[in-house]
Design a protein around this motif. Structure first.
Motif, short mmCIF file in Angstrom:
data_model
loop_
_atom_site.label_atom_id
_atom_site.label_comp_id
_atom_site.label_asym_id
_atom_site.label_seq_id
_atom_site.Cartn_x
_atom_site.Cartn_y
_atom_site.Cartn_z
N UNK A 191 1.00 -1.10 -0.02
CA UNK A 191 0.10 0.12 0.04
C UNK A 191 1.12 1.20 -0.04
N UNK A 192 2.08 1.05 0.19
CA UNK A 192 3.05 2.23 0.29
C UNK A 192 2.93 3.15 1.54
N UNK A 193 2.42 2.48 2.60
CA UNK A 193 2.19 3.37 3.76
C UNK A 193 3.21 2.93 4.85
N UNK A 194 3.20 3.62 5.88
CA UNK A 194 4.08 3.06 6.98
C UNK A 194 3.37 2.12 7.89
N UNK A 195 4.59 1.36 8.56
CA UNK A 195 3.86 0.17 8.99
C UNK A 195 3.10 0.43 10.30
N UNK A 196 3.46 1.47 10.88
CA UNK A 196 2.52 2.06 12.06
C UNK A 196 1.27 2.24 11.70
N UNK A 197 1.07 2.84 10.72
CA UNK A 197 -0.24 3.43 10.02
C UNK A 197 -1.06 2.25 9.52
N UNK A 198 -0.28 1.03 8.95
CA UNK A 198 -1.12 0.09 8.55
C UNK A 198 -1.53 -0.72 9.69
N UNK A 199 -0.68 -0.87 10.68
CA UNK A 199 -1.16 -1.71 11.82
C UNK A 199 -2.34 -1.07 12.54
N UNK A 200 -2.25 0.26 12.58
CA UNK A 200 -3.44 0.89 13.24
C UNK A 200 -4.83 0.50 12.53
N UNK A 201 -4.87 0.58 11.39
CA UNK A 201 -5.98 0.07 10.53
C UNK A 201 -6.33 -1.42 10.47
N UNK A 202 -5.24 -2.00 10.50
CA UNK A 202 -5.35 -3.66 10.74
C UNK A 202 -6.23 -3.78 11.94
N UNK A 203 -5.85 -3.23 13.07
CA UNK A 203 -6.49 -3.36 14.31
C UNK A 203 -7.96 -3.18 14.38
N UNK A 204 -8.15 -2.04 13.71
CA UNK A 204 -9.56 -1.53 13.10
C UNK A 204 -10.39 -2.68 12.46
N UNK A 205 -9.73 -3.16 11.46
CA UNK A 205 -10.50 -4.11 10.84
C UNK A 205 -10.60 -5.63 11.50
N UNK A 206 -9.69 -5.76 12.42
CA UNK A 206 -9.67 -7.01 13.44
C UNK A 206 -11.10 -6.59 14.22
N UNK A 207 -11.27 -5.56 14.80
CA UNK A 207 -12.37 -5.17 15.61
C UNK A 207 -13.58 -5.27 14.90
N UNK A 208 -13.41 -4.85 13.46
CA UNK A 208 -14.84 -5.30 12.72
C UNK A 208 -15.12 -6.44 12.34
N UNK A 209 -14.19 -7.63 12.70
CA UNK A 209 -14.30 -9.03 12.33
C UNK A 209 -14.33 -9.09 10.63
N UNK A 210 -13.58 -8.14 10.29
CA UNK A 210 -13.45 -8.19 8.75
C UNK A 210 -12.12 -9.15 8.34
N UNK A 211 -11.40 -9.22 9.04
CA UNK A 211 -9.91 -10.12 9.04
C UNK A 211 -9.79 -10.79 10.16
N UNK A 212 -8.78 -11.79 10.24
CA UNK A 212 -8.20 -12.59 11.10
C UNK A 212 -6.67 -12.73 11.12
N UNK A 213 -6.15 -12.80 12.43
CA UNK A 213 -4.48 -12.67 12.54
C UNK A 213 -4.05 -13.78 13.15
N UNK A 214 -2.88 -14.37 12.53
CA UNK A 214 -2.33 -15.59 13.24
C UNK A 214 -0.82 -15.44 13.43
N UNK A 215 -0.09 -15.80 14.58
CA UNK A 215 1.26 -15.70 14.72
C UNK A 215 1.85 -16.57 13.71
#
Length: 213
Positions: A27-51
């Motif tokens: 996306x050409x965006x900083x990792x910190x910004x991407x991580x913030x929006x990924x957290x929102x997507x996780x809260x919206x149950x739009x994505x899942x995360x795994x270690x």
């Protein structure tokens, strides 16, 4: 599209889970910004995360995968739905009664059982977007209509929903000592002077005037 939508689109097209670093590169965006929006997507149950990776010091790296279902982040046009439902009920001879009953269910559901009924009514109207203002004791000016287009096109149905909503709040059971019994919505006057509506409530004799929100 917003960054959140871009991230979801990248994940939906990916053939494998993607880490923050790979999403930032895509996306050409900083990792910190991407991580913030990924957290929102996780809260919206739009994505899942795994270690990913083996055990080691520090926080584990995560890889993200999109759910295979409808995107919950897109724009919503509730007014379009309101107009469609109002039009459908307008063709039903029993439409206004059904609309009032539906509004009453919404009002009871939004009511706070621990609150004073009239204070609660003002709070519910404020949260629903009516911008209420107390005017002259038991008069509430509604300076906005969250469904203005539907109300102008089908006032009998849309205003019936609003009447039911307000009475539903007033009728809701209360756990405090103030109680809600006896309060009535005496009238709802639509488009007074062409620019606002007025709700009039009938109060028990022992009750003081409304407070301003």
């Amino acid at each position: 599209m917003t960054l959140r939508q871009d991230l979801l689109a990248v994940l939906q097209d990916a053939e494998e889970p993607l880490t923050v670093d790979r999403l930032a590169a895509a996306t050409g965006r900083p990792a910190t910004t991407v991580r913030f929006h990924l957290d929102r997507l996780l809260r919206d149950d739009a994505i899942v995360a795994a270690p990913v990776g083996g055990p080691g010091p520090g926080r584990p790296r995560l890889a993200y995968t999109a759910h295979g279902r409808m995107d919950p982040t897109g724009a919503r046009d509730f007014d379009l739905l309101a107009q469609a439902l109002a039009a459908a009920l307008a063709d039903d001879p029993d439409g206004p009664r059904k609309a009032t009953a539906a509004g009453a269910v919404l009002g009871a559901d939004r009511a706070d059982p621990a609150a004073d009924p009239l204070d609660d009514l003002l709070d519910v109207l404020m949260e629903a977007g009516f911008s209420p203002a107390v005017s002259g004791g038991d008069r509430i000016r509604l300076r906005r209509c969250p469904f203005l287009e539907a109300a102008r096109a089908h006032p009998a149905v849309t205003c019936a929903v609003h009447r039911g909503l307000m009475q539903g709040v007033l009728d809701a059971p209360r756990t405090g000592t103030t109680g809600g019994a006896g309060w009535q919505l005496a009238a709802l006057e639509a488009f007074v002077d062409g620019d606002h509506c007025v709700a009039r409530v009938r109060r028990p004799a022992h009750r003081a005037e409304l407070r301003a929100p």
